[in-house]
Scaffold this active site. Sequence first.
Site, PDB file in Angstrom:
ATOM      1  N   LYS A  25       0.848  -1.193   0.000  1.00 35.18           N
ATOM      2  CA  LYS A  25       0.000   0.000   0.000  1.00 35.18           C
ATOM      3  C   LYS A  25       0.876   1.233   0.000  1.00 35.18           C
ATOM      4  O   LYS A  25       1.963   1.246   0.593  1.00 35.18           O
ATOM      5  CB  LYS A  25      -0.901   0.019   1.244  1.00 35.18           C
ATOM      6  N   GLU A  66      -8.591  12.032  12.299  1.00 37.11           N
ATOM      7  CA  GLU A  66      -7.705  10.943  12.734  1.00 37.11           C
ATOM      8  C   GLU A  66      -6.812  11.372  13.894  1.00 37.11           C
ATOM      9  O   GLU A  66      -5.961  12.249  13.750  1.00 37.11           O
ATOM     10  CB  GLU A  66      -6.842  10.455  11.567  1.00 37.11           C
TER      11      GLU A  66
END
Length: 434
Positions: free
Chosen positions: A192, A237
Amino acid sequence: MSSLPAPEAPAAATAPAVIVRTVPLDSEESLLAYLPAVAADGEPESVVSWVRRGDGLVGWGTALDFSAAGAGRFREAEAWWRAVASRAVVRDEVGVPGTGLVCFGSFPFADDSADAARLVVPTTIVGRRDGQTWLTTVSLAAHLHPIEPPSPAAEPAPPVGVTFADGSVSPSDYAHAVAEAVRRISSGALDKVVLARDLIATAREPIDPRFVLRRLAERYENTWVFAVSGLLGATPELLVRRDQGLITSRVLAGTIRRTGDDEADLALAASLARSSKDLEEHEYAVRSVADALAPHSSSMNVPEAPFVLHLPNVMHLATDVAAVSADDASSLTLAASLHPSAAVGGTPTAEAVALIGELENMDRGRYAGPVGWMDAHGDGAWGIALRSGAILPDDPTTIRLYAGCGIVAGSDPESEVAESNAKLIPMRDALTSS
């Protein structure tokens, strides 16, 4: 205060001595309402914020500041803060995390960024936690001054005549970068990578950061609305919080755009929770956080499955990781150990960061780096600077906006462009008066 090694720490005797006083404040006013207007010849970076659902901290003025660049930026900042804390004279009449001596900070994403890490100690801080409000003053003078409670400031003016233009990375450039990243991932080079793009917003007059912060707080109550040294935004976040021995981290990875139709959005949320591509991306991010926190934790709770976090413009897969501290590592130490997480870098980290440098074609600056606050005991909260923009230091009429997406083997370039557009919406909307 911290276990982070600091061989370059300045001697305590050479650190500036500060006089700090915290007193209760009888107020139910919005914290952001206290932020004063920036003087015509002042800097927007003098305003700082860390606010969520009415609680948090805001500040203004600069008693002390510090900057550092390069790979040693976290170590040098921690060493400076330890030295400042060792010389501070503090009278704290409230005594909760966030009172007494506090700094606000933001850090560049990359070691080789042209931007620098910033720590700021405001002269005035107003905070609130669980219905309790306080006022902190910081002075370099050798004695305490009488404290005068601040008054709410006048309403900020909205930005005038805002226009948007492609930044260093156009949508078509971004799609090409995503396609190349998918090719590398499919070849087995990595699992990723997170790729970002930018957008330039320009107004006819200097942008008042207070207007942007208020708009973000009104529309995105589930986020932490932040401002440090000209970087401002609303991040969903939480990289890490350290609060009297408890460590928490909120991991987001896996995103789907909302339609505005409640029934359709519920169906989309269900599809997100079943999406193998998004679940894979999310698993990488959770694992990277748990692995980084493990050396500092005596026990940890990692939920088996994520939940869907609903924001006004998008929905995310989210997992809240909780741990009990096993050492004296400060919140900044923990943030440094977590950065860059898979949520903003990729997996494996080194390969992903190298690919970002190769494909992204821009300097992220402090976008996607840690941003937050810390007190003299090391407690504090650090988010990831997402959904954000940086006011240009030499042009207060211009702000550079950022958005990024996690790329895995199943990613589609055009879909990732659309997702990045959705992630730019909070800052774009906050710059308009409608």
